[in-house]
Scaffold this motif. Structure first.
Motif, PDB file in Angstrom:
ATOM      1  N   UNK A  45       8.494  -0.204  17.332  1.00  0.00           N
ATOM      2  CA  UNK A  45       7.056  -0.249  17.570  1.00  0.00           C
ATOM      3  C   UNK A  45       6.483   1.139  17.313  1.00  0.00           C
ATOM      4  N   UNK A  46       5.321   1.193  16.661  1.00  0.00           N
ATOM      5  CA  UNK A  46       4.681   2.463  16.307  1.00  0.00           C
ATOM      6  C   UNK A  46       3.255   2.441  16.838  1.00  0.00           C
ATOM      7  N   UNK A  47       2.882   3.460  17.634  1.00  0.00           N
ATOM      8  CA  UNK A  47       1.598   3.429  18.337  1.00  0.00           C
ATOM      9  C   UNK A  47       0.464   4.126  17.589  1.00  0.00           C
ATOM     10  N   UNK A  48       0.699   4.556  16.347  1.00  0.00           N
ATOM     11  CA  UNK A  48      -0.396   5.092  15.548  1.00  0.00           C
ATOM     12  C   UNK A  48      -0.448   6.602  15.475  1.00  0.00           C
ATOM     13  N   UNK A  49      -1.589   7.113  14.937  1.00  0.00           N
ATOM     14  CA  UNK A  49      -1.728   8.522  14.580  1.00  0.00           C
ATOM     15  C   UNK A  49      -0.563   8.943  13.686  1.00  0.00           C
ATOM     16  N   UNK A  50      -0.437   8.226  12.571  1.00  0.00           N
ATOM     17  CA  UNK A  50       0.629   8.532  11.620  1.00  0.00           C
ATOM     18  C   UNK A  50       0.407   9.900  10.998  1.00  0.00           C
ATOM     19  N   UNK A  51      -0.858  10.189  10.649  1.00  0.00           N
ATOM     20  CA  UNK A  51      -1.200  11.461  10.008  1.00  0.00           C
ATOM     21  C   UNK A  51      -2.713  11.594  10.050  1.00  0.00           C
ATOM     22  N   UNK A  52      -3.251  12.457   9.219  1.00  0.00           N
ATOM     23  CA  UNK A  52      -4.705  12.618   9.121  1.00  0.00           C
ATOM     24  C   UNK A  52      -5.236  11.811   7.940  1.00  0.00           C
ATOM     25  N   UNK A  53      -4.908  10.543   7.908  1.00  0.00           N
ATOM     26  CA  UNK A  53      -5.430   9.670   6.875  1.00  0.00           C
ATOM     27  C   UNK A  53      -4.639   9.647   5.586  1.00  0.00           C
ATOM     28  N   UNK A  54      -3.526  10.370   5.545  1.00  0.00           N
ATOM     29  CA  UNK A  54      -2.706  10.356   4.336  1.00  0.00           C
ATOM     30  C   UNK A  54      -1.789   9.138   4.344  1.00  0.00           C
ATOM     31  N   UNK A  55      -1.270   8.793   3.176  1.00  0.00           N
ATOM     32  CA  UNK A  55      -0.500   7.561   3.039  1.00  0.00           C
ATOM     33  C   UNK A  55       1.010   7.768   3.125  1.00  0.00           C
ATOM     34  N   UNK A  56       1.473   9.000   3.221  1.00  0.00           N
ATOM     35  CA  UNK A  56       2.907   9.272   3.139  1.00  0.00           C
ATOM     36  C   UNK A  56       3.692   8.548   4.235  1.00  0.00           C
ATOM     37  N   UNK A  57       3.218   8.612   5.481  1.00  0.00           N
ATOM     38  CA  UNK A  57       3.973   8.006   6.579  1.00  0.00           C
ATOM     39  C   UNK A  57       3.948   6.484   6.468  1.00  0.00           C
ATOM     40  N   UNK A  58       2.794   5.927   6.114  1.00  0.00           N
ATOM     41  CA  UNK A  58       2.726   4.474   5.935  1.00  0.00           C
ATOM     42  C   UNK A  58       3.705   4.021   4.859  1.00  0.00           C
ATOM     43  N   UNK A  59       3.835   4.823   3.793  1.00  0.00           N
ATOM     44  CA  UNK A  59       4.785   4.483   2.729  1.00  0.00           C
ATOM     45  C   UNK A  59       6.219   4.536   3.242  1.00  0.00           C
ATOM     46  N   UNK A  60       6.530   5.525   4.082  1.00  0.00           N
ATOM     47  CA  UNK A  60       7.882   5.614   4.639  1.00  0.00           C
ATOM     48  C   UNK A  60       8.171   4.447   5.581  1.00  0.00           C
ATOM     49  N   UNK A  61       7.172   4.040   6.361  1.00  0.00           N
ATOM     50  CA  UNK A  61       7.392   2.928   7.287  1.00  0.00           C
ATOM     51  C   UNK A  61       7.663   1.622   6.547  1.00  0.00           C
ATOM     52  N   UNK A  62       7.185   1.522   5.311  1.00  0.00           N
ATOM     53  CA  UNK A  62       7.509   0.347   4.501  1.00  0.00           C
ATOM     54  C   UNK A  62       9.011   0.222   4.270  1.00  0.00           C
ATOM     55  N   UNK A  63       9.717   1.351   4.340  1.00  0.00           N
ATOM     56  CA  UNK A  63      11.144   1.368   4.035  1.00  0.00           C
ATOM     57  C   UNK A  63      12.025   1.111   5.261  1.00  0.00           C
ATOM     58  N   UNK A  64      11.416   1.007   6.440  1.00  0.00           N
ATOM     59  CA  UNK A  64      12.200   0.743   7.649  1.00  0.00           C
ATOM     60  C   UNK A  64      12.835  -0.636   7.530  1.00  0.00           C
ATOM     61  N   UNK A  65      14.116  -0.722   7.827  1.00  0.00           N
ATOM     62  CA  UNK A  65      14.877  -1.939   7.553  1.00  0.00           C
ATOM     63  C   UNK A  65      14.868  -2.936   8.700  1.00  0.00           C
ATOM     64  N   UNK A  66      14.420  -2.529   9.881  1.00  0.00           N
ATOM     65  CA  UNK A  66      14.397  -3.443  11.023  1.00  0.00           C
ATOM     66  C   UNK A  66      12.970  -3.958  11.225  1.00  0.00           C
ATOM     67  N   UNK A  67      12.789  -5.045  11.981  1.00  0.00           N
ATOM     68  CA  UNK A  67      11.434  -5.537  12.254  1.00  0.00           C
ATOM     69  C   UNK A  67      10.559  -4.445  12.863  1.00  0.00           C
ATOM     70  N   UNK A  68       9.314  -4.384  12.414  1.00  0.00           N
ATOM     71  CA  UNK A  68       8.415  -3.292  12.797  1.00  0.00           C
ATOM     72  C   UNK A  68       7.025  -3.842  13.069  1.00  0.00           C
ATOM     73  N   UNK A  69       6.378  -3.299  14.090  1.00  0.00           N
ATOM     74  CA  UNK A  69       4.967  -3.585  14.362  1.00  0.00           C
ATOM     75  C   UNK A  69       4.270  -2.262  14.631  1.00  0.00           C
ATOM     76  N   UNK A  70       3.055  -2.131  14.122  1.00  0.00           N
ATOM     77  CA  UNK A  70       2.334  -0.859  14.190  1.00  0.00           C
ATOM     78  C   UNK A  70       0.861  -1.126  14.448  1.00  0.00           C
ATOM     79  N   UNK A  71       0.207  -0.195  15.134  1.00  0.00           N
ATOM     80  CA  UNK A  71      -1.247  -0.199  15.224  1.00  0.00           C
ATOM     81  C   UNK A  71      -1.715   1.220  14.911  1.00  0.00           C
ATOM     82  N   UNK A  72      -2.762   1.347  14.108  1.00  0.00           N
ATOM     83  CA  UNK A  72      -3.232   2.669  13.699  1.00  0.00           C
ATOM     84  C   UNK A  72      -4.115   3.296  14.773  1.00  0.00           C
ATOM     85  N   UNK A  73      -4.172   4.650  14.751  1.00  0.00           N
ATOM     86  CA  UNK A  73      -4.927   5.393  15.750  1.00  0.00           C
ATOM     87  C   UNK A  73      -6.143   6.087  15.173  1.00  0.00           C
TER      88      UNK A  73
END
Length: 325
Positions: A45-73
């Motif tokens: 589970x990811x609670x948000x505030x990945x970065x300052x609007x950049x896409x790098x972290x969202x792209x990395x989370x796409x590669x997580x191999x286990x079930x994932x749920x996220x909400x942005x901050x």
């Protein structure tokens, strides 16, 4: 609080183990992926505030191999009132983002409902970026979106509400779970729509856990650390996972990666909640135990956990060994 040099211990009653990444703020890399492979939680589970609007972290989370749920901050809009940066991350996360909607993870068998995306707390403050993406809505409409998503969840699955900021009602001191610490007077900085939704959900079904971040554990101006765990009178646990920064180095020069950690039994009852700091090879180097269910007479017995008093975790002389968030 205690020092632990071993790998992750596992309660024999646990059938569901969740790793939780607090406010990431650009601190996520491929080593985190390796740790998840080592630790093998059932979901992330990811609670948000990945970065300052950049896409790098969202792209990395796409590669997580286990079930994932996220909400942005709130930081995920990147101070872009048009909402375009927010939209880009939403598009990249796809079904992984569960703001205002239900995400049932099968396996492992858990229902995750996201709260209002992009919140900065403070009752009901909505940024222009969020309005640009989602259109107009009011407090009661937001609460109803959360409630209706929760009511659509399979009642056989444990329900977790995933939010960026926690609800109102968890205390008004600076050190409380959602207490304002950057400006006097201190006050409750939780979200009112989330609190309304929780109250309504609790009337209709069991709600074992609400997970959020936003309010960093380290208080401003060196005033200590925030309380990060509480259980209310209805048995709902509230966990603030915002250990920031979540990457660090301890006094021995070892790299640290933080995850909050919760475990459930087969009945969907909470067994354990903690903050954990792992080394690069997957060793559990430090753990702050927030709550632990009392052991059953038979360690394999699956029993409903009684409602415990709220607390922040063990406090002993070993606390000085813990890394500071």
């Amino acid at each position: 609080m205690f020092f632990c040099p071993s790998r992750v211990p596992s309660d024999p009653r646990a059938v569901l183990r969740l790793a939780i990444a607090g406010d990431i703020h650009d601190q996520w890399n491929h080593q985190d992926h390796e740790l998840l492979r080592w630790l093998r939680p059932d979901a992330l589970l990811v609670v948000g505030d990945l970065s300052e609007g950049r896409q790098r972290i969202a792209a990395l989370l796409q590669q997580v191999e286990i079930p994932l749920a996220c909400v942005l901050g709130n930081h995920d809009s990147g101070k872009d009132p048009s909402g375009r940066r927010l939209e880009q991350q939403l598009e990249m996360l796809g079904e992984r983002h569960c703001g205002w909607r239900l995400r049932e993870l099968r396996p492992p068998g858990i229902a995750v409902v996201g709260a209002r995306p992009g919140t900065a707390g403070g009752g009901f403050r909505v940024s222009q970026a969020v309005r640009s993406v989602y259109g107009p809505f009011n407090l009661h409409e937001s609460a109803e979106r959360i409630r209706s998503a929760a009511m659509a969840a399979d009642p056989a699955l444990p329900l977790v509400l995933l939010a960026h900021c926690g609800p109102t009602g968890l205390g008004s001191e600076a050190a409380d779970l959602c207490g304002r610490d950057w400006k006097l007077p201190a006050r409750d900085w939780g979200d009112l729509d989330l609190a309304l939704a929780i109250h309504q959900i609790q009337q209709q079904r069991r709600l074992p856990l609400v997970v959020f971040g936003h309010m960093h554990h380290a208080l401003r101006r060196g005033r200590g650390e925030r309380r990060s765990f509480r259980i209310d009178g209805r048995g709902t646990a509230y966990l603030n996972a915002a250990c920031v920064p979540r990457h660090g180095v301890d006094q021995l020069g070892r790299a640290l990666h933080h995850f909050s950690w919760v475990e459930f039994d087969a009945a969907g009852c909470l067994l354990e909640a903690s903050h954990r700091w792992f080394g690069s090879s997957g060793d559990l180097l430090y753990e702050q135990t927030l709550w632990k269910a009392p052991p059953a007479a038979d360690p394999l017995a699956l029993v409903a956990s009684p409602v415990p008093p709220s607390g922040q975790g063990d406090r002993d002389p070993a606390a000085a060994l813990l890394p500071r968030c």
